[in-house]
Design an enzyme around this catalytic site. Structure first.
Site, PDB file in Angstrom:
ATOM      1  N   ASP A  90     -73.893  22.563 -48.376  1.00 57.26           N
ATOM      2  CA  ASP A  90     -74.459  21.439 -49.118  1.00 57.26           C
ATOM      3  C   ASP A  90     -74.379  20.157 -48.291  1.00 57.26           C
ATOM      4  O   ASP A  90     -73.308  19.778 -47.808  1.00 57.26           O
ATOM      5  CB  ASP A  90     -73.680  21.272 -50.428  1.00 57.26           C
ATOM      6  CG  ASP A  90     -74.334  20.294 -51.379  1.00 57.26           C
ATOM      7  OD1 ASP A  90     -75.414  20.618 -51.899  1.00 57.26           O
ATOM      8  OD2 ASP A  90     -73.761  19.210 -51.595  1.00 57.26           O
TER       9      ASP A  90
ATOM     10  N   GLU B  63     -78.503  22.916 -46.002  1.00 57.89           N
ATOM     11  CA  GLU B  63     -79.245  22.249 -47.076  1.00 57.89           C
ATOM     12  C   GLU B  63     -79.285  20.762 -46.732  1.00 57.89           C
ATOM     13  O   GLU B  63     -78.447  19.985 -47.167  1.00 57.89           O
ATOM     14  CB  GLU B  63     -78.554  22.487 -48.427  1.00 57.89           C
ATOM     15  CG  GLU B  63     -79.335  21.949 -49.621  1.00 57.89           C
ATOM     16  CD  GLU B  63     -78.931  20.523 -50.014  1.00 57.89           C
ATOM     17  OE1 GLU B  63     -79.710  19.882 -50.741  1.00 57.89           O
ATOM     18  OE2 GLU B  63     -77.855  20.059 -49.600  1.00 57.89           O
TER      19      GLU B  63
END
Length: 670
Positions: A393, A422
């Site tokens: 993330d 991401e």
């Protein structure tokens, strides 16, 4: 013992200068940032290397591509072929996951130079007696280098050549036997070795071809309103496998903090039954190496991973290096966070937005070395539980040096490990993350919607240096992103974006079951889902009318059965005209071909989800060495119909209410 905190540097070869090394090696490709970062391939791929290689004058040169596993001493060599204009080329098949090294060397071939000159003099009718004796000297040097049988063979030829201008000497000089023996004993003493050893990262096959499905485990209890468990998720596996997915990606499965917990629709105050955002990691129940108690036990998680593997599915975990205020690290390692003048810990901000349920980690901490070790240990812990794939993330908000060190050292131990970045951020940051170790990258696909935007973006990804190290992973939706293209609710629009993702990129994923159910209601004024699953437990009706599950399963079968769709970079966009000379802006077509050329796929997609669109498509027959008038057949793998096409121009038409795409298998005459 603490690990060494050193980042890789280009490996330069500082050989003593010798002016007799006359061959020049330049413009080696691929080479990323002067050898600073590795090129990437997948096990079983062919690695092709090119270089400019030349010397002064007209002497003949020989070149080799050298490669080896990192850490090995001996090189394997592949002869390079001259492809014109002093450009040379060679390739080799890459092996199992791990790091390899490669470089190039070249040298003047005095024997070949002499032999060609001899032939020219013979053709001109000149006396070659002295030339044959010169050749004997060259061959004698070759005999000294040769081993065993070749040494005896070459000494025999020395005797023949030393005689001078006899027919037997000429015949010996031009014989294939002499040429073959000399080639087996090349004169490499004055070879030029390229001044850098370059790196090649070999990844597991799913790095090149994978099909991802994201879901929230907590929403899968059979009892409405109850928190789902890993045991519940095991029951989902057959359904996901039938749809053709081979990677399941789980959002964070860790304990969720209570302090400043977010409520439904990201409300600042949570209700008593709100589960909170699973990205607010950490509570009294543990942190990044614990599982949320309501999901089950660690043993039940491991059982889920094992059952998924048994059904051909890898489990990918979300790693989010951030903490809730309740994370054990906040008390145990306060130096890893920033503290404000009033004595409170700094929460995440993107002014004017405030994320008080999340604390960012301070990568400028004085204790950065122990921090790095602890973060790496999170990956190693889950690898020990059977996880080989990680979605990370917001990696662009953490130190780039950390990623390069951590991912590199993890891959040294576990070379089959994959990492998806991401990072919906600026292009240069995305590129650096890919260079620094990430296997896959999220992309701008979600925001590329017109024909021009899509073709321009795919050209950038597949026809520039990016193709050598950045593997795109296309997602038409995520829990964070419901693009306005999908907010209209058109079933055809969901199929269009799905087919584009699945056929443009060999790696793609969807957030489900929101996608296959065509969930489309946005939070007012935002690219986000209303009643987002990030903040609540959902109860999904998987058989809701209007779903596109069968279309997803069909396209995934097509992907698995056609190697042309299992790679991204070999793509050719085709011309489609609405009338002569006028490009169609609503029909897009592209051709992909398998590496061996045996499988050719032509995909045609309408970008109009409301109206029937037709146009004249030009298939690039010249790409396959065929005349423009070639007759051939195309089989629509979606409808099962076969069409006979006559020449390069043929009519195509798509009604989005029936099916907004053709996926043609092209059958050219043998």
């Amino acid at each position: 013992m603490k690990p060494e905190f050193v980042l890789p540097a280009p490996i330069r070869l500082d050989r003593p200068f010798d002016g007799r090394r006359r061959v020049v090696i330049d413009r080696v490709f691929p080479e990323i940032d002067g050898g600073r970062f590795p090129v990437k391939r997948v096990e079983g791929d062919r690695m092709t290397v090119e270089a400019d290689i030349f010397t002064d004058g007209a002497d003949t040169i020989v070149a080799e591509l050298l490669y080896r596993r990192k850490g090995e001493a001996a090189w394997s060599a592949v002869p390079m072929t001259h492809i014109g204009n002093d450009r040379w080329k060679a390739s080799f098949e890459v092996g199992a996951p791990g790091m390899c090294e490669y470089t190039v060397q070249g040298w003047v071939d005095h024997f070949e130079t002499w032999r060609k000159g001899l032939q020219k003099k013979l053709d001109a009718g000149q006396d070659v007696s002295l030339d044959l004796r010169i050749g004997a000297t060259i061959v004698e040097l070759g005999a000294a280098r040769a081993k065993d049988e070749d040494a005896g063979t070459l000494h025999h030829y020395v005797g023949l050549l030393s005689v001078g201008g006899s027919d037997a000497a000429v015949e010996a000089a031009l014989s294939e036997g002499l040429l073959a023996a000399m080639r087996r004993s090349p004169e490499k003493a004055m070879a030029t070795l390229y001044d850098k050893i370059l790196l090649l990262q070999i990844d597991q096959k799913k790095a090149g071809f994978s099909t991802w499905y994201e879901f929230f485990p907590r929403s899968w209890s059979e009892e409405p309103g109850k928190h789902g468990t890993f045991r519940d998720c095991i029951k989902l596996l057959p359904r996901i496998a039938r749809m053709g997915f081979d990677v399941i990606y789980l959002p964070p499965i860790h304990p969720i903090g209570l302090t400043k917990r977010k409520g439904k629709n990201n409300a600042l105050v949570a209700g008593p039954d709100d589960p909170g955002s699973c990205w607010a990691i950490g509570s009294a129940d543990g942190g990044h190496t614990s599982v949320h108690p309501e999901l089950g036990t660690m043993e039940e998680f491991e059982a889920f991973v094992q059952e998924a593997e048994a059904q051909g599915i890898s489990v990918a975990l979300d790693i989010a290096f951030q903490c809730s205020p309740d994370h054990p690290w906040v008390k145990e390692h306060p130096q890893w966070f920033r503290w404000r003048p009033d004595g409170t810990v700094q929460f995440a901000e993107n002014p004017p937005k405030r994320y008080e349920d999340i604390l960012p980690i301070d990568f400028e901490s004085e204790d950065w070395q122990n921090l790095w070790i602890a973060l790496r240990e999170v990956f190693l812990f889950w690898i020990g539980k059977g996880v080989k794939i990680f979605r990370v993330d917001n990696p662009h908000t953490k130190a780039f040096g950390f990623w390069e060190w951590a991912l590199g050292s993890i891959r040294e131990q576990y070379p089959e490990t994959m990492f998806l970045a991401e990072a919906f951020t600026r292009p240069k940051l995305m590129a650096r993350l890919a260079k620094g170790g990430y296997t896959h990258s999220y992309t701008y696909f979600t925001w590329r919607n017109t024909k021009h935007e899509l073709q321009e973006y795919l050209t950038e990804l597949t026809q520039t240096e990016l193709r050598e190290y950045m593997r795109p992973n296309f997602w038409p939706n995520t829990p964070d992103i419901l693009h306005e293209e999908l907010q209209g609710g058109s079933r055809a629009r969901f199929i269009i974006r799905f087919v584009l993702a699945a056929t443009l990129s060999s790696n793609y994923g969807i957030y489900g079951p929101a996608y296959e159910l065509c969930e489309h209601v946005p939070y007012p004024g935002k690219e986000e889902y209303l009643d987002s699953e990030k903040y609540e437990i959902k109860q999904w009706d998987l058989d809701r009318p209007g779903n596109i599950r069968s279309e997803i399963a069909m396209v995934n079968r097509i992907r698995h059965n056609n190697p042309a769709l299992q790679q991204t970079s070999d793509i050719t966009f085709v011309k489609i005209e609405v009338s002569q000379g006028q490009e169609h802006d609503q029909l897009m077509g592209y051709v992909k071909c398998s590496p061996d050329g045996a499988n050719i796929i032509l995909t045609v997609v309408t970008l109009d989800d409301r109206n029937t669109q037709g146009g004249w498509l030009r298939f690039p027959l010249e790409k396959f060495g065929r005349p423009h008038t070639e007759r051939f057949t195309v089989e629509d793998l979606i409808s099962g119909r076969t069409f006979e096409w006559n020449g390069e121009w043929n009519y195509v038409e798509l009604n989005p209410h029936q099916m907004p795409a053709h996926i043609f298998r092209v059958n050219l005459p043998s």
